[in-house]
Design an enzyme around this catalytic site. Structure first.
Site, PDB file in Angstrom:
ATOM      1  CG  PHE A  12      -1.519   1.239   1.633  1.00 39.82           C
ATOM      2  CD1 PHE A  12      -2.211   2.035   0.737  1.00 39.82           C
ATOM      3  CD2 PHE A  12      -1.360   1.673   2.940  1.00 39.82           C
ATOM      4  CE1 PHE A  12      -2.737   3.255   1.132  1.00 39.82           C
ATOM      5  CE2 PHE A  12      -1.885   2.884   3.343  1.00 39.82           C
ATOM      6  CZ  PHE A  12      -2.569   3.679   2.437  1.00 39.82           C
ATOM      7  CG  ASP A  32       5.974  -6.565  -2.727  1.00 42.64           C
ATOM      8  OD1 ASP A  32       5.721  -5.436  -2.266  1.00 42.64           O
ATOM      9  OD2 ASP A  32       5.380  -7.600  -2.347  1.00 42.64           O
ATOM     10  N   GLY A  37       1.164  -7.390  -0.533  1.00 43.67           N
ATOM     11  CA  GLY A  37       0.990  -6.417  -1.619  1.00 43.67           C
ATOM     12  C   GLY A  37       0.468  -7.128  -2.855  1.00 43.67           C
ATOM     13  CB  THR A  96       9.103 -10.656   7.630  1.00 44.56           C
ATOM     14  OG1 THR A  96       8.580 -11.950   7.408  1.00 44.56           O
ATOM     15  CG2 THR A  96       9.032  -9.852   6.353  1.00 44.56           C
ATOM     16  CB  ALA A 118       9.080   1.802   6.573  1.00 45.13           C
ATOM     17  CE1 TYR A 150       4.689  -3.958  12.236  1.00 42.73           C
ATOM     18  CE2 TYR A 150       2.648  -3.158  13.205  1.00 42.73           C
ATOM     19  CZ  TYR A 150       3.586  -3.105  12.206  1.00 42.73           C
ATOM     20  OH  TYR A 150       3.431  -2.222  11.180  1.00 42.73           O
TER      21      TYR A 150
END
Ligand code: UDP
Length: 324
Positions: A12, A32, A37, A96, A118, A150
């Site tokens: 996104f 990706d 996604g 990940t 990010a 997370y």
């Protein structure tokens, strides 16, 4: 013209970033694995002469070492995201989010790439402060509750990124996103706005968790992407952490009412307890509001699109996608 690698570029936020970088005249390689996604997110840039798509995983170190040389700027957007996905897949989240960041940072030390990392407002955990500044404490819950994996995994990423900046003078900029929303965001991973819009378009009810008094700030992805790109142009941003988002609080109940008013005022709300919506040991963050003065001082602006205009954009996109 800069050659950019956008990991998670079919996601996104990554797809909006890719579009904007190409518009500005840069070249973009997207990496990706199309897990959360999708190629359709890149429909507008397919065939662009400066665009290249590489399907593969950021957990593949050989692939990363092939892609990074020749790149000027790395935007590391790929991650396991969304509280629901993370609660359902704790192993995948941790693997990940941590190891690939380390591999990419090591490669960037060799190639001297600038590096955008990010991160997420989840790193503040359940800090009870009204507004969070970048120097505030991170307050996670116990490790027996997978939700915190997370925020914790992204906090490790931040420590890594900042350590590489300090030790190797790498041009690392960390951005903590606060509820970024807009067209192309999907509700499968728990995100509230696409879920509310879909529920309202389907005739309701709109399902609000708990009492709906929990508070968030929603920022338009377009403004978030512009903030990221601007930060990466400024040497002063290197080695720093930035909250990136809107600072206008709204309760989830108010959000539901705004969606209903726009889509169909006859739609009703239904309140569902957390233990039914998630699992019995789920903990929500009741209030999440950033202080974005560091961002504003550094780039001269902050995301300000009002919630109503953001919802109009998302509803128009959803309606168009449904009529296809
Ligand atoms: N939420 C809700 N209904 C939904 C999905 C989410 O009421 O169908 C609530 C959720 O409990 C949270 C807020 O909306 O308080 C934002 O959830 P989201 O997963 O979008 O973002 P985050 O929790 O990461 O801020």
């Amino acid at each position: 013209m800069k050659r950019c690698l956008v990991t998670g570029g079919a996601g996104f936020i990554g797809s909006h970033l890719t579009e904007r970088l190409l518009e500005l005249g840069h070249a973009v390689v997207v990496l990706d694995n199309l897990s959360t996604g999708g190629r359709q997110n890149l429909a507008r840039v397919e065939g662009h002469p400066n665009f290249q798509f590489q399907q593969g995983s950021i957990t593949d170190p050989v692939l990363l070492s092939e892609l990074v040389p020749g790149i000027d700027v790395i935007y590391h957007m790929a991650a396991a995201v969304g509280v629901k996905l993370v609660a359902d897949n704790p192993v995948r989240t941790i693997e990940t989010n941590i190891y690939p960041t380390e591999v990419l940072l090591r490669l960037a030390v060799q190639g001297r790439q600038k590096f955008f990392l990010a991160s997420t407002s989840e790193v503040y955990g359940k800090n009870p402060k009204e507004r969070w500044t970048e120097e505030d404490d991170l307050q996670f819950g116990p490790t027996t509750r997978p939700r915190w994996a997370y925020g914790c995994s992204k906090a490790i990423d931040e420590f890594l990124g900042l350590a590489y900046h300090r030790k190797f003078n790498l041009g690392v900029v960390v951005g903590r996103f606060f509820n970024v929303v807009g067209p192309r965001q999907v509700g499968n991973y728990g995100m509230v706005i696409p879920r509310f819009v879909d529920q309202a378009l389907d005739g309701g009810p709109v399902v609000v968790y708990d009492d709906g008094e929990q508070v968030r700030c929603f920022a338009h992805v377009r403004e978030v992407v512009d903030s990221i790109i601007r930060l990466m142009e400024l040497p002063a941003a290197e080695g720093q952490v930035f909250n990136i988002g809107s600072d206008e609080p709204v309760s989830i109940k108010q959000l539901a009412d705004e969606v209903i008013r726009r889509v169909d005022p006859k739609v009703t709300k239904k309140f569902v307890p957390y233990n039914v919506a998630y699992s019995a040991d789920f903990e929500d963050v009741r209030r999440r509001v950033p202080d974005v003065s560091r961002l504003e001082k550094t780039i001269g602006s902050k995301p300000t699109t009002p919630l109503g205009a953001i919802l109009d954009d998302i509803i128009a996109w959803k309606r168009a996608a449904r009529s296809k």
